[in-house]
Write an enzyme that holds these catalytic residues in place. Structure first.
Site, PDB file in Angstrom:
ATOM      1  N   GLY A   1       0.940  -1.198   0.033  1.00  0.00           N
ATOM      2  CA  GLY A   1       0.093   0.136   0.005  1.00  0.00           C
ATOM      3  C   GLY A   1       0.852   1.215   0.074  1.00  0.00           C
TER       4      GLY A   1
ATOM      5  CG  ASN B   1      -0.474   5.178   4.381  1.00  0.00           C
ATOM      6  OD1 ASN B   1      -0.115   6.007   3.505  1.00  0.00           O
ATOM      7  ND2 ASN B   1      -1.430   4.952   5.043  1.00  0.00           N
TER       8      ASN B   1
ATOM      9  CD  GLU C   1       0.242   1.837  -4.008  1.00  0.00           C
ATOM     10  OE1 GLU C   1       0.275   3.036  -3.833  1.00  0.00           O
ATOM     11  OE2 GLU C   1      -0.707   1.023  -3.418  1.00  0.00           O
TER      12      GLU C   1
ATOM     13  CE1 TYR D   1      -6.672   3.282  -7.470  1.00  0.00           C
ATOM     14  CE2 TYR D   1      -8.397   1.952  -8.612  1.00  0.00           C
ATOM     15  CZ  TYR D   1      -7.341   2.106  -7.524  1.00  0.00           C
ATOM     16  OH  TYR D   1      -7.066   0.917  -6.815  1.00  0.00           O
TER      17      TYR D   1
END
Length: 491
Positions: free
Chosen positions: A99, A101, A141, A208
């Site tokens: 993710g 974070n 990510e 997105y």
């Protein structure tokens, strides 16, 4: 290499609805609070639990042990989540690691080491098998981006990691999926697409965040096609869902393993001039936040649909991009609604890809406050995909759920002419921190941010500044953003 039939998944005629659940929503207040018990297990084919992370040894660990685990009177969410399969016996549950974070640095380091990769694989299998998940979703990510430590080497190392996971997962019949950057400009920096296709059962394109409040002009979060403001852009440079899908397919990724991301949230902007409010209108940063997600620049659909009912907004449709946007004075919001999500689901059918993924179900109108049914966005998508026949077309009419309007609000639907062009994403580094070694370190001036120190070729260290999401603090012990009550910070 994977067998031709995707293990554990539905046949390609039966489209997949992969639903991500943001577990932090359990800590929200009022109508924003969303527990595992709020999940409708019949609306998704796959449920993804987000997120777990990794430690310095590459081991997969819980980022919120009190919520996830039963130890020390914990809430045991892992087991409660997997118990949803008792309600829907066809449901598959997947554990997501990584993710935004979590950053890239820890994963760059782990993937570069055969020993750390081995730890990652073995610990992931142990957690999955212990708590009853059906597989793992890799959400790094991103390789070779952000705070990556090993740069371009990440691309091959990510492939090695997936290959080793595949080898071990096959022994247990476990599923392996990944969520990836979608557009050519980003994906080309991070992935060996034809090779990773061999090892994944499913791949989710994060179609997105195509434009957002980090841009100097307004733009759609997730445009399906070329739209307003794109007149002078060549097709391959467009940030759109269709161009992203075409890129991955032309790079050799099989359509029967590909799902597109549908956002159940919007991006908010602040207009410089309230009289210039089209797509690509000048903006000077993030706009309003919602009462539950509490992050300027982002707003859940459940939050925004309530604002549309309670306040006076002008709603516009970009008839080319197939998405709406809304304007109120200096406030500008790009979002998806029932109609735009239906258009994207129909597009998925037309491309004969595996289906869609939802980010994320806790920001749907799950109480049915704005509509005449609960989970109106998710239900609309399911109606489209469930009505597909083996040729990928829809059968019969598909009902939609109208937004319940406020008696004092009138929302015109029109199309505006663009006035400006897209510009590149600005950055605002805050590198006044001195690095003494490589790694991740707290910001001594702010509990809600941290630095990732990267070693330069000359041996010096360069600090990269990162900010935690709203209301979270940097936890040096966990090496991730965490809830303030769990962090000791005296700044």
């Amino acid at each position: 290499m994977c067998s031709p039939v995707i293990k554990g998944f539905l046949s390609h005629q039966e489209k997949k609805i992969v639903c991500y659940y943001g577990t932090w929503a359990t800590y929200r207040s009022g109508n924003g609070k969303f527990d595992v018990g709020n999940i409708n297990a019949d609306l998704c084919t796959h449920l993804v639990y987000t997120f777990v992370g990794i430690n310095s040894q590459g081991n997969v660990v819980s980022l919120d042990p009190y919520l996830d685990l039963p130890d020390n009177w914990g809430r045991d969410n892992f087991r409660i989540f997997n118990a949803l399969k008792q309600t829907n016996t066809k449901l598959k549950t997947i554990l997501a690691v990584g993710g935004w974070n979590e950053g890239s640095a820890k994963y760059s380091i782990m993937a570069a080491s055969s020993a750390l990769r081995k730890n990652f694989v073995s610990s992931a299998i142990k957690m999955i098998m212990t708590y009853g998940f059906d597989g793992l979703d890799i959400d790094w990510e991103y390789p070779n981006r952000r705070d990556s430590v090993n740069g371009k080497a990440d691309i091959d190392n990510f492939t090695k990691l997936l290959k080793e996971l595949r080898t071990e997962f096959d022994k247990y019949g476990l599923l392996l999926s990944a969520a990836v950057a979608s557009t050519r400009d980003t994906a080309s920096l991070s992935y060996d697409i034809p090779t990773i296709a061999q090892y994944l059962d499913l791949l989710g394109l994060m179609t997105y965040d195509m434009y957002g409040p980090w841009d100097t002009v307004t733009g759609h979060n997730s445009p399906l096609h070329k739209g307003e403001g794109d007149e002078h852009e060549i097709r391959e440079n467009l940030n759109t869902v269709d161009v992203a899908v075409e890129y991955w397919l032309t790079q050799g990724f099989p359509p029967e393993k590909l799902v597109i991301g549908l956002p159940f949230y919007g991006h908010t902007f602040t207009l410089i001039n309230p009289n210039v409010y089209s797509v690509r209108a000048p903006s000077y940063g993030p706009g309003i936040s919602g009462p539950y997600t509490a992050t300027n620049g982002n707003i859940g659909y459940n939050e925004f649909c309530s604002l549309l009912r309670e306040q006076k907004w002008s709603i516009y449709q970009d008839s080319l991009a197939k998405v709406p946007y809304a304007v109120q004075n200096r406030n500008w919001v790009s979002y998806d609604d029932v109609d735009s999500l239906i258009a994207k689901a129909k597009y998925a059918l037309s491309m004969n890809i595996a289906g869609v993924m939802i980010w994320s179900i806790e920001t749907d109108d799950f109480h049915g406050i704005c509509h005449n049914e609960t989970f109106p966005l998710l239900r609309a998508v399911k109606r489209i995909l469930s009505s597909s026949n083996s040729s990928g077309t829809t059968v019969g009419p598909v009902p939609t759920t109208p937004l319940l309007s406020s008696s004092t609000t009138s929302n015109p639907v029109t199309t505006q002419v663009p006035t400006t062009q897209h510009s590149s994403t600005p950055t605002t580094p805050k590198n006044d921190f001195t690095c003494k070694s490589a790694g991740m370190f707290p910001n001594p001036k702010d509990c809600g941010s941290f630095y990732v120190c990267i070693q330069n070729l000359d041996g010096s260290f360069f600090p990269n500044y990162f900010s935690c999401p709203a209301n979270l603090y940097w936890d040096q012990e966990m090496m991730s953003c965490n809830y303030p009550y769990a962090v000791s910070c005296t700044v």
